[in-house]
Scaffold this motif. Structure first.
Motif, PDB file in Angstrom:
ATOM      1  N   LEU A  86       0.762  -1.257   0.060  1.00 29.79           N
ATOM      2  CA  LEU A  86      -0.078   0.167  -0.109  1.00 29.79           C
ATOM      3  C   LEU A  86       0.999   1.226   0.091  1.00 29.79           C
ATOM      4  CD1 LEU A  86      -2.435  -1.112   2.667  1.00 29.79           C
ATOM      5  CD2 LEU A  86      -2.901  -0.562   0.187  1.00 29.79           C
ATOM      6  N   ALA A  87       0.351   2.322  -0.362  1.00 30.42           N
ATOM      7  CA  ALA A  87       0.935   3.752  -0.120  1.00 30.42           C
ATOM      8  C   ALA A  87       0.583   3.743   1.278  1.00 30.42           C
ATOM      9  CB  ALA A  87       0.309   4.768  -1.179  1.00 30.42           C
ATOM     10  N   VAL A  88       1.704   4.784   1.897  1.00 32.13           N
ATOM     11  CA  VAL A  88       1.945   5.116   3.110  1.00 32.13           C
ATOM     12  C   VAL A  88       0.243   5.993   3.617  1.00 32.13           C
ATOM     13  CG1 VAL A  88       2.905   6.550   4.896  1.00 32.13           C
ATOM     14  CG2 VAL A  88       4.106   5.110   3.519  1.00 32.13           C
ATOM     15  N   SER A  89      -0.152   6.775   2.570  1.00 33.97           N
ATOM     16  CA  SER A  89      -1.257   7.302   2.764  1.00 33.97           C
ATOM     17  C   SER A  89      -2.575   6.488   3.137  1.00 33.97           C
ATOM     18  CB  SER A  89      -1.659   8.348   1.594  1.00 33.97           C
ATOM     19  OG  SER A  89      -1.684   7.504   0.432  1.00 33.97           O
ATOM     20  N   TYR A  90      -2.555   5.164   2.870  1.00 32.29           N
ATOM     21  CA  TYR A  90      -3.578   4.290   2.866  1.00 32.29           C
ATOM     22  C   TYR A  90      -3.406   3.353   4.176  1.00 32.29           C
ATOM     23  CZ  TYR A  90      -5.292   5.437  -1.744  1.00 32.29           C
ATOM     24  OH  TYR A  90      -5.812   6.142  -2.427  1.00 32.29           O
ATOM     25  N   VAL A  91      -2.247   3.658   5.066  1.00 31.18           N
ATOM     26  CA  VAL A  91      -2.092   2.981   6.144  1.00 31.18           C
ATOM     27  C   VAL A  91      -2.319   3.916   7.379  1.00 31.18           C
ATOM     28  CG1 VAL A  91      -0.380   1.659   7.811  1.00 31.18           C
ATOM     29  CG2 VAL A  91      -0.584   1.295   5.180  1.00 31.18           C
ATOM     30  N   SER A  92      -3.042   3.743   8.238  1.00 28.62           N
ATOM     31  CA  SER A  92      -3.269   4.552   9.500  1.00 28.62           C
ATOM     32  C   SER A  92      -2.843   3.920  10.818  1.00 28.62           C
ATOM     33  CB  SER A  92      -4.710   5.088   9.662  1.00 28.62           C
ATOM     34  OG  SER A  92      -4.858   5.775  10.957  1.00 28.62           O
ATOM     35  N   VAL A  93      -1.958   4.506  11.681  1.00 35.77           N
ATOM     36  CA  VAL A  93      -1.496   3.969  12.923  1.00 35.77           C
ATOM     37  C   VAL A  93      -2.036   5.008  13.978  1.00 35.77           C
ATOM     38  CG1 VAL A  93       0.056   2.751  14.449  1.00 35.77           C
ATOM     39  CG2 VAL A  93       0.147   2.253  12.116  1.00 35.77           C
ATOM     40  N   LYS A  94      -2.769   4.705  14.875  1.00 39.09           N
ATOM     41  CA  LYS A  94      -3.052   5.708  16.046  1.00 39.09           C
ATOM     42  C   LYS A  94      -2.582   5.302  17.258  1.00 39.09           C
ATOM     43  CE  LYS A  94      -7.341   5.815  15.195  1.00 39.09           C
ATOM     44  NZ  LYS A  94      -7.404   4.563  13.806  1.00 39.09           N
ATOM     45  N   ALA A  95      -2.457   5.876  18.371  1.00 43.21           N
ATOM     46  CA  ALA A  95      -2.305   5.383  19.891  1.00 43.21           C
ATOM     47  C   ALA A  95      -3.231   6.246  20.620  1.00 43.21           C
ATOM     48  CB  ALA A  95      -0.708   5.704  20.110  1.00 43.21           C
ATOM     49  N   THR A  96      -3.596   5.607  21.737  1.00 49.60           N
ATOM     50  CA  THR A  96      -4.448   6.115  22.601  1.00 49.60           C
ATOM     51  C   THR A  96      -4.278   5.592  24.028  1.00 49.60           C
ATOM     52  OG1 THR A  96      -6.683   7.099  23.137  1.00 49.60           O
ATOM     53  CG2 THR A  96      -6.428   4.689  22.273  1.00 49.60           C
ATOM     54  N   THR A  97      -4.472   6.199  25.102  1.00 44.58           N
ATOM     55  CA  THR A  97      -4.377   5.794  26.361  1.00 44.58           C
ATOM     56  C   THR A  97      -5.724   5.368  26.934  1.00 44.58           C
ATOM     57  OG1 THR A  97      -4.564   7.830  27.403  1.00 44.58           O
ATOM     58  CG2 THR A  97      -2.379   7.284  26.640  1.00 44.58           C
ATOM     59  N   THR A  98      -5.726   4.944  28.322  1.00 50.04           N
ATOM     60  CA  THR A  98      -7.136   4.508  28.808  1.00 50.04           C
ATOM     61  C   THR A  98      -7.387   5.472  30.018  1.00 50.04           C
ATOM     62  OG1 THR A  98      -6.181   2.784  30.301  1.00 50.04           O
ATOM     63  CG2 THR A  98      -7.140   2.145  27.905  1.00 50.04           C
ATOM     64  N   GLU A  99      -6.545   6.502  30.029  1.00 49.94           N
ATOM     65  CA  GLU A  99      -6.440   7.471  31.468  1.00 49.94           C
ATOM     66  C   GLU A  99      -6.263   6.733  32.566  1.00 49.94           C
ATOM     67  OE1 GLU A  99      -6.803  10.654  31.146  1.00 49.94           O
ATOM     68  OE2 GLU A  99      -7.045  10.621  29.058  1.00 49.94           O
ATOM     69  N   GLY A 100      -5.567   5.664  32.654  1.00 52.10           N
ATOM     70  CA  GLY A 100      -5.248   4.820  33.882  1.00 52.10           C
ATOM     71  C   GLY A 100      -6.030   3.687  34.086  1.00 52.10           C
ATOM     72  N   LEU A 101      -7.147   3.370  33.025  1.00 49.50           N
ATOM     73  CA  LEU A 101      -8.178   2.425  33.498  1.00 49.50           C
ATOM     74  C   LEU A 101      -7.861   1.111  32.927  1.00 49.50           C
ATOM     75  CD1 LEU A 101     -11.321   4.553  33.010  1.00 49.50           C
ATOM     76  CD2 LEU A 101     -10.413   3.904  35.209  1.00 49.50           C
ATOM     77  N   GLY A 102      -8.062  -0.091  33.522  1.00 47.26           N
ATOM     78  CA  GLY A 102      -7.962  -1.288  32.994  1.00 47.26           C
ATOM     79  C   GLY A 102      -6.355  -1.617  32.964  1.00 47.26           C
ATOM     80  N   PHE A 103      -6.167  -3.012  32.462  1.00 52.08           N
ATOM     81  CA  PHE A 103      -4.872  -3.426  32.430  1.00 52.08           C
ATOM     82  C   PHE A 103      -3.570  -2.622  31.520  1.00 52.08           C
ATOM     83  CE2 PHE A 103      -6.706  -5.572  28.452  1.00 52.08           C
ATOM     84  CZ  PHE A 103      -5.563  -5.628  27.549  1.00 52.08           C
ATOM     85  N   GLU A 104      -4.250  -2.000  30.470  1.00 58.90           N
ATOM     86  CA  GLU A 104      -3.531  -1.039  29.613  1.00 58.90           C
ATOM     87  C   GLU A 104      -3.038   0.142  30.545  1.00 58.90           C
ATOM     88  OE1 GLU A 104      -6.632  -2.234  26.433  1.00 58.90           O
ATOM     89  OE2 GLU A 104      -6.627  -1.766  28.525  1.00 58.90           O
ATOM     90  N   GLY A 105      -4.064   0.824  31.263  1.00 57.94           N
ATOM     91  CA  GLY A 105      -3.805   2.059  32.040  1.00 57.94           C
ATOM     92  C   GLY A 105      -2.782   1.634  33.293  1.00 57.94           C
TER      93      GLY A 105
END
Length: 378
Positions: free
Chosen positions: A344-363
């Motif tokens: 794919l062209a890079v413009s067709y690949v999306s990578v995002k990152a978010t937090t859980t505000e300290g909630l759950g196992f990720e937080g």
């Protein structure tokens, strides 16, 4: 035994399309690939000459190498169609019949190609078309002055096939006279040679304008599929943290049989889901072959599975869910890594990152999860 050489015209300047129409995808295949497949399945050619622009030579040659089992060469196209055919004819040393086909007519049936070549072997000249169904009138000074007998009219298409000697003479005479025709038939007609008509069908359309793309997709039966993926890995001290193919400095890394790249695993599951081909654990189980494997290599293998199913990836959207470390500085590299493996062209690949505000196992910093959505066409 008669020798048949095919000339596939793929050198148009795409004035009406706005881009190289030969490389436009209709479903999972380009226009060029579809035309090449028809030539391959026709089983009547001893050699194929693919006429293309110089800038497209490498891509054209690669496609022909994948698809054609007979010998082929690429030929540089000319300013006009007639010049492109002349360039191809100049490179032919020996042939009984030469068949010319417009690569933009990518839905031509293999039997139409072979039937046209066979007719030219018998009659010296043959061309395909469809009978005109509209009432055709002749204009003069913007006034209708005559209704033509449509029983005598056809809409001409390609392929058009001729004895090698005849088409060479026709081109030589046209060059001498300064005549520029719109197809090979017009050159042969000037010599008073009758051309055998072979009835084709309405699916043998020419992909010329953006409007033709919609029609082409309908003929191809193009389908769209969507897949979603989700993955979780826990964090452990002393492991390398690999996300999107990037090794990110951190005190903890993800635990898994492979490199535990949770982002790529979610994308892989989304791709497998879109073609209904089970999941990542089914294709890449916890065996020695995949011990500490790079998930980028697993992504490449997954792309092969998608393409073998007859589909092409068109977009990827993904999200990392994690509290730390911060990965914003690595996201562009992740997108490049994914684009390179999926084509794919890079413009067709999306990578995002978010937090859980300290909630759950990720937080709480115990693990990282990822989600992905992909679209395919086929």
């Amino acid at each position: 035994m008669a020798k048949v050489v095919g000339i596939l015209l793929a050198a148009g300047n795409a004035k009406r399309m706005g881009e190289n129409k030969m490389m436009i995808r209709i479903g999972a295949k380009t226009v060029l690939e579809r035309s090449l497949e028809a030539f391959e399945k026709a089983e009547c050619f001893d050699k194929v000459l693919v006429v293309c622009q110089k800038v497209d030579e490498a891509e054209t040659s690669a496609a022909a190498s994948r698809i054609l089992s007979m010998p082929f060469d690429t030929v540089t196209g000319g300013e006009e169609r007639q010049h492109s055919v002349a360039n191809a004819l100049a490179s032919i040393e020996d042939a009984n019949v030469v068949l010319v086909h417009d690569g933009a007519r990518c839905f031509v049936k293999p039997q139409t190609l072979s039937g046209c070549a066979e007719a030219a072997l018998k009659t010296e000249a043959a061309a395909v078309g469809v009978r005109t169904i509209d009432t055709i009138k002749r204009l003069k000074a913007e006034q209708i002055i005559e209704t033509l007998d449509r029983s005598e009219l056809i809409n001409i298409q390609t392929p058009q096939a001729f004895s090698f000697e005849l088409i060479k003479k026709a081109h030589k005479q046209a060059e001498k006279d300064g005549f520029l025709g719109t197809d090979e038939c017009s050159l042969v007609e000037r010599m008073g040679i009758p051309i055998t008509f072979i009835e084709s069908d309405s699916s043998n359309i020419k992909v010329t304008t953006p409007e033709d793309i919609a029609v082409a997709k309908k003929i191809a039966g193009e389908t769209v599929r969507v897949g979603t993926g989700y993955d979780v890995h826990r964090l452990k001290k002393g492991r390398h943290l690999v996300l999107g193919g990037e090794t990110i400095p951190y005190t903890h890394g993800l635990v898994g049989h492979s490199d535990a790249d949770v982002l790529l695993h979610a994308i892989i599951d989304a791709l497998l889901g879109a073609v209904a081909s089970r999941d990542i654990g089914h294709h890449f189980p916890c065996i020695d072959e995949f011990k500490n494997a790079s998930s980028l290599s697993l992504l490449s293998k997954t792309v092969d599975i998608v393409e073998e199913a007859g589909y092409q990836i068109t977009s990827i959207d993904s999200t990392l869910i994690m509290q730390r470390p911060k990965v914003s500085g690595y996201i562009d590299n992740m997108r490049v890594n994914i684009a390179e493996k999926t084509g794919l062209a890079v413009s067709y690949v999306s990578v995002k990152a978010t937090t859980t505000e300290g909630l759950g196992f990720e937080g709480k910093g115990k693990g990282i999860s990822a989600m992905a959505t992909v679209t395919l066409i086929g």
